[in-house]
Design a protein around this motif. Structure first.
Motif, PDB file in Angstrom:
ATOM      1  N   ILE A  32      -5.048 -39.427  29.201  1.00  0.00           N
ATOM      2  CA  ILE A  32      -4.640 -38.018  29.271  1.00  0.00           C
ATOM      3  C   ILE A  32      -5.389 -37.197  28.228  1.00  0.00           C
ATOM      4  O   ILE A  32      -5.886 -36.101  28.518  1.00  0.00           O
ATOM      5  N   GLN A  33      -5.482 -37.717  27.010  1.00  0.00           N
ATOM      6  CA  GLN A  33      -6.211 -36.995  25.963  1.00  0.00           C
ATOM      7  C   GLN A  33      -7.682 -36.828  26.346  1.00  0.00           C
ATOM      8  O   GLN A  33      -8.251 -35.736  26.209  1.00  0.00           O
ATOM      9  N   ASP A  34      -8.292 -37.904  26.834  1.00  0.00           N
ATOM     10  CA  ASP A  34      -9.697 -37.823  27.237  1.00  0.00           C
ATOM     11  C   ASP A  34      -9.894 -36.845  28.395  1.00  0.00           C
ATOM     12  O   ASP A  34     -10.886 -36.105  28.437  1.00  0.00           O
ATOM     13  N   ASP A  38     -12.231 -33.461  28.946  1.00  0.00           N
ATOM     14  CA  ASP A  38     -13.106 -33.205  30.090  1.00  0.00           C
ATOM     15  C   ASP A  38     -12.912 -31.778  30.601  1.00  0.00           C
ATOM     16  O   ASP A  38     -13.883 -31.065  30.882  1.00  0.00           O
ATOM     17  N   VAL A  39     -11.655 -31.367  30.717  1.00  0.00           N
ATOM     18  CA  VAL A  39     -11.349 -30.018  31.193  1.00  0.00           C
ATOM     19  C   VAL A  39     -11.865 -28.981  30.196  1.00  0.00           C
ATOM     20  O   VAL A  39     -12.463 -27.963  30.577  1.00  0.00           O
ATOM     21  N   ALA A  40     -11.633 -29.235  28.913  1.00  0.00           N
ATOM     22  CA  ALA A  40     -12.098 -28.301  27.881  1.00  0.00           C
ATOM     23  C   ALA A  40     -13.613 -28.183  27.891  1.00  0.00           C
ATOM     24  O   ALA A  40     -14.164 -27.109  27.641  1.00  0.00           O
ATOM     25  N   ASN A  41     -14.298 -29.273  28.188  1.00  0.00           N
ATOM     26  CA  ASN A  41     -15.762 -29.226  28.235  1.00  0.00           C
ATOM     27  C   ASN A  41     -16.255 -28.343  29.373  1.00  0.00           C
ATOM     28  O   ASN A  41     -17.238 -27.606  29.215  1.00  0.00           O
ATOM     29  N   VAL A  42     -15.579 -28.396  30.528  1.00  0.00           N
ATOM     30  CA  VAL A  42     -15.950 -27.519  31.641  1.00  0.00           C
ATOM     31  C   VAL A  42     -15.807 -26.066  31.227  1.00  0.00           C
ATOM     32  O   VAL A  42     -16.686 -25.227  31.495  1.00  0.00           O
ATOM     33  N   TRP A  43     -14.708 -25.748  30.558  1.00  0.00           N
ATOM     34  CA  TRP A  43     -14.506 -24.377  30.072  1.00  0.00           C
ATOM     35  C   TRP A  43     -15.583 -23.994  29.064  1.00  0.00           C
ATOM     36  O   TRP A  43     -16.113 -22.879  29.104  1.00  0.00           O
ATOM     37  N   LEU A  44     -15.926 -24.923  28.158  1.00  0.00           N
ATOM     38  CA  LEU A  44     -16.930 -24.645  27.129  1.00  0.00           C
ATOM     39  C   LEU A  44     -18.291 -24.373  27.758  1.00  0.00           C
ATOM     40  O   LEU A  44     -19.008 -23.445  27.339  1.00  0.00           O
ATOM     41  N   LEU A 350      -6.968 -36.600  14.598  1.00  0.00           N
ATOM     42  CA  LEU A 350      -6.718 -37.878  13.932  1.00  0.00           C
ATOM     43  C   LEU A 350      -6.264 -38.935  14.939  1.00  0.00           C
ATOM     44  O   LEU A 350      -6.660 -40.104  14.854  1.00  0.00           O
ATOM     45  N   ILE A 351      -5.437 -38.515  15.894  1.00  0.00           N
ATOM     46  CA  ILE A 351      -5.005 -39.457  16.935  1.00  0.00           C
ATOM     47  C   ILE A 351      -6.210 -39.947  17.728  1.00  0.00           C
ATOM     48  O   ILE A 351      -6.341 -41.144  18.010  1.00  0.00           O
ATOM     49  N   LYS A 352      -7.112 -39.029  18.073  1.00  0.00           N
ATOM     50  CA  LYS A 352      -8.290 -39.409  18.859  1.00  0.00           C
ATOM     51  C   LYS A 352      -9.149 -40.416  18.110  1.00  0.00           C
ATOM     52  O   LYS A 352      -9.679 -41.361  18.702  1.00  0.00           O
ATOM     53  N   MET A 409      -9.824 -44.187  34.899  1.00  0.00           N
ATOM     54  CA  MET A 409     -10.974 -45.023  34.579  1.00  0.00           C
ATOM     55  C   MET A 409     -12.203 -44.578  35.369  1.00  0.00           C
ATOM     56  O   MET A 409     -13.326 -44.540  34.840  1.00  0.00           O
ATOM     57  N   LEU A 410     -12.009 -44.211  36.630  1.00  0.00           N
ATOM     58  CA  LEU A 410     -13.122 -43.718  37.448  1.00  0.00           C
ATOM     59  C   LEU A 410     -13.671 -42.410  36.884  1.00  0.00           C
ATOM     60  O   LEU A 410     -14.888 -42.174  36.900  1.00  0.00           O
ATOM     61  N   ILE A 411     -12.775 -41.556  36.381  1.00  0.00           N
ATOM     62  CA  ILE A 411     -13.230 -40.315  35.741  1.00  0.00           C
ATOM     63  C   ILE A 411     -14.066 -40.634  34.508  1.00  0.00           C
ATOM     64  O   ILE A 411     -15.120 -40.029  34.267  1.00  0.00           O
ATOM     65  N   ARG A 412     -13.603 -41.626  33.717  1.00  0.00           N
ATOM     66  CA  ARG A 412     -14.351 -42.015  32.521  1.00  0.00           C
ATOM     67  C   ARG A 412     -15.745 -42.518  32.894  1.00  0.00           C
ATOM     68  O   ARG A 412     -16.729 -42.231  32.231  1.00  0.00           O
ATOM     69  N   MET A 413     -15.818 -43.297  33.952  1.00  0.00           N
ATOM     70  CA  MET A 413     -17.117 -43.811  34.382  1.00  0.00           C
ATOM     71  C   MET A 413     -18.040 -42.682  34.804  1.00  0.00           C
ATOM     72  O   MET A 413     -19.238 -42.681  34.481  1.00  0.00           O
ATOM     73  N   PHE A 414     -17.480 -41.705  35.531  1.00  0.00           N
ATOM     74  CA  PHE A 414     -18.310 -40.570  35.951  1.00  0.00           C
ATOM     75  C   PHE A 414     -18.778 -39.766  34.752  1.00  0.00           C
ATOM     76  O   PHE A 414     -19.950 -39.348  34.698  1.00  0.00           O
TER      77      PHE A 414
END
Length: 655
Positions: A32-34, A38-44, A350-352, A409-414
């Motif tokens: 969920i954190q990762d 991903d979503v924040a990167n699209v916005w960035l 810190l959690i990340k 996991m598939l999202i991580r691979m992509f």
């Protein structure tokens, strides 16, 4: 008690059931954190593209317009005799910068490294060897602290202050324009982290390519997102540039121990310190506007992509050792020493960082679960005579949890494929998917080794020391396209008066700048008068590079009749012009008066750069501040007392 086969199968099933729940929950929370990143990167990326349409992109001409500040490059070296010479020669021969010194930290019991540095220092006076008073290895932080003390001694000896301090390792391949980029942005920001990426190598060196895969995703996505969301940039220990005021603030708060000697990842510890002190760090992954490569050319082949590169360990054992050190420093030592201090956004960071230990272990355990599932499936198909009991039953909560984890996991691979393709090309992007499975084994073993070594150190069985990775791969070189950058002439020339005036009256900005750089400081009265007239006419030129050149030239000449022009130039709309003017003001005879004029102005950007320029130059501000003690400068003193974290106490002491 007699055990029936069924009882053993039930116990085995229950064990793997509990393990599946634990691993699945860890994967869910981490995923969920990762995914949010991903979503924040699209916005960035969307935000940046909007800025590209409205803002001027960085170019070589803009970088070169900034007056070259004095730069110190710190290189800690223990048992680096085989690589440090090549690394330093790379800086001397390829980096487009002239106003720098390289301070190499060595040890008295490391003659090979000392000999390599001595050979370079005998030919190049800007190479300075620093010998640690203690035998090595101590810690990398200790070595860096000793180098910093040597930098301070050099400043006192020559009467100049370094404006920029850069950290590099002895195996780095430094980009030709990286120093120019630090120079352009400092002191506008306090710390800059450039990408550090593994050099490409032959495809079957999977251990090295694991680093390439991880760093491509981290430095192209995770770190930029972290900077925008929280302002926290974890430093990589190399390719990091700091303003001089940053080290001054660190000294004010931590004394001589600017780098934390009780951390195995002193770079990460420093990034936390700087964030907590309210200083500004940024991550800069930029491709200069001069780069005309097609959109599908990977970054490794783009000469305008400013990144530093290096070879990472290519064998399994050294990789596990290095990652063990990273996990101990970031996940365990920082947890022990710093706790969970900070706001909600820092806690999330810190959690990340600290979840790496748990997530890596969970990834390794997942292979045992996969092995159980394979055996169960083979038994169900009657391929093997083993009838294991099912762990994941369709329709249960665990079943749906595993489905969600599989999707993540598939999202991580992509994501891994996308960013590796961006940096290294399509083929390596595809190869990153099977390498992800191998990387989980390396990271998982490193996590368990980290826990073991950290436990031994807490029980007093081992002391913290420099568990340095041996660099067997050398310094390496970038692909040809990334090396084909023209290095301009970096020496000044003198001209006859008529030729000089003709150049200053030219319509060509490059010719004007060439003339400005060729003005003799000791010109005769007539030449000085004519030149001053031409310089006054150049202040209103539309070309940024010309105005920046004027501000730089006035600082070099130190002619009193030109000094008042610098105040107006600090109000310029271009950063390079303002920064050059503020730096030049500090060199003038009536610097205190000019500083005061800018500090009390209504232009907040002019005030900011003037204050930071004053904070940067620790030697000149010792001369200028006492001259601001008069009653006519009370407003300027109030500005410094209110806004300057470096000079505040000294201003109060003057009251």
């Amino acid at each position: 008690m007699d055990w029936e086969p069924r009882d053993i199968l039930v116990i085995l099933r229950d064990f793997f059931l509990i393990l599946t729940w634990v691993v699945a929950i860890i994967f869910l929370v981490s995923g969920i954190q990762d995914f949010l990143y991903d979503v924040a990167n699209v916005w960035l990326q969307f935000y940046r593209r909007r800025l590209w349409r409205t803002n001027k992109r960085l170019s070589l001409s803009r970088l070169r317009a900034r007056d070259q500040q004095l730069l110190a490059c710190m290189v800690p070296a223990w048992n680096e005799g085989e690589v440090v010479g090549s690394m330093v020669r790379n800086i001397l021969e390829r980096v487009e910068y002239k106003n720098f010194f390289v301070f190499v930290g060595t040890y008295p019991n490391d003659p090979a490294t000392q000999a390599a540095v001595d050979a370079l220092a005998a030919v190049h006076p800007q190479i300075i060897k620093v010998v640690n008073p203690r035998p090595g290895p101590t810690t990398k932080a200790d070595c860096l602290n000793q180098v910093y003390q040597a930098i301070k001694l050099y400043e006192q000896r020559v009467g100049e202050t370094f404006d920029i301090i850069v950290m590099h390792d002895a195996e780095d391949n430094v980009h030709p324009q990286s120093f120019l980029l630090y120079n352009y942005l400092i002191p506008r920001v306090d710390a800059i982290q450039l990408p550090i990426l593994p050099l490409p190598t032959i495809w079957y060196k999977w251990v090295h390519w694991i680093y390439a895969d991880e760093f491509a995703e981290q430095h192209m996505k995770d770190v930029p997102v972290r900077e925008k969301l929280s302002g926290f940039v974890p430093y990589a220990g190399v390719g990091t540039g700091f303003s001089r005021r940053t080290f001054t603030v660190l000294e004010q708060n931590f004394g001589r121990e600017v780098f934390n000697e009780y951390s195995m990842t002193e770079d990460y510890a420093m990034s936390l310190r700087i964030k907590q002190l309210g200083l500004r760090s940024i991550f800069v992954g930029v491709t200069l506007a001069d780069d005309k490569s097609k959109w599908n050319v990977p970054l490794i082949k783009r000469p305008g992509f400013i990144s530093n590169w290096a070879y990472f360990p290519m064998d399994f054992h050294r990789s596990v050792r290095q990652k063990t050190r990273w996990i101990i420093g970031i996940s365990l030592q920082e947890w022990e020493q710093m706790g969970w201090r900070g706001g909600i956004r820092i806690i999330e960071n810190l959690i990340k960082d600290r979840k790496v230990f748990v997530a890596s272990a969970a990834s390794l355990f997942s292979y045992f679960l996969l092995f159980y599932f394979v055996l169960f499936t083979l038994g169900q198909l009657r391929i093997i005579p083993l009838a294991l009991l099912p762990v994941i039953v369709k329709g249960t909560a665990l079943y749906y949890l595993v489905i969600i984890d599989t999707f993540m996991m598939l999202i991580r691979m992509f994501q891994r494929f996308f960013f590796v393709t961006m940096v290294y090309g399509f083929v390596h992007g595809v190869m990153s998917i099977p390498r992800l499975l191998y990387g989980n084994i390396v990271n998982g073993l490193a996590a368990f080794r980290a826990l073991q070594e950290f436990s031994r150190s807490r029980r007093g069985l081992e002391e913290v020391r420099w568990d340095k990775t041996t660099h067997l791969e050398g310094v390496g070189a970038l692909p040809l396209a990334a090396q084909a950058i023209t290095r301009p002439e970096l020496h000044e020339r003198t001209y006859a008066t008529d030729d000089l005036l003709s150049m200053l009256r030219s319509t060509e900005p490059a010719l004007i700048i060439q003339g400005l750089d060729g003005i003799p400081r000791d010109a005769d009265f007539a030449t000085r008068s004519h030149v001053s007239t031409e310089i006054h006419a150049l202040v209103n030129r539309p070309e940024m590079s010309v105005r920046a050149g004027v501000a730089r030239a006035i600082g070099y000449l130190k002619w009193p009749e030109l000094a008042p022009m610098l105040v107006g130039l600090t109000y310029d709309t271009e950063w390079a012009v303002r920064a050059n003017a503020a730096k030049s003001i500090l060199t003038q005879l009536d610097a205190h008066s000019l500083v005061s004029q800018v500090l009390v102005s209504n232009d907040k950007y002019a005030r900011e750069i003037m204050m930071k320029a004053l904070e940067q130059d620790t030697l000149r501000n010792q001369l200028i501040l006492p001259r601001l003690a008069g009653s006519e400068y009370v407003e300027a003193r109030n500005v410094l007392e209110r806004d300057s974290i470096v000079l505040r106490e000294r201003i109060r002491a003057m009251a």
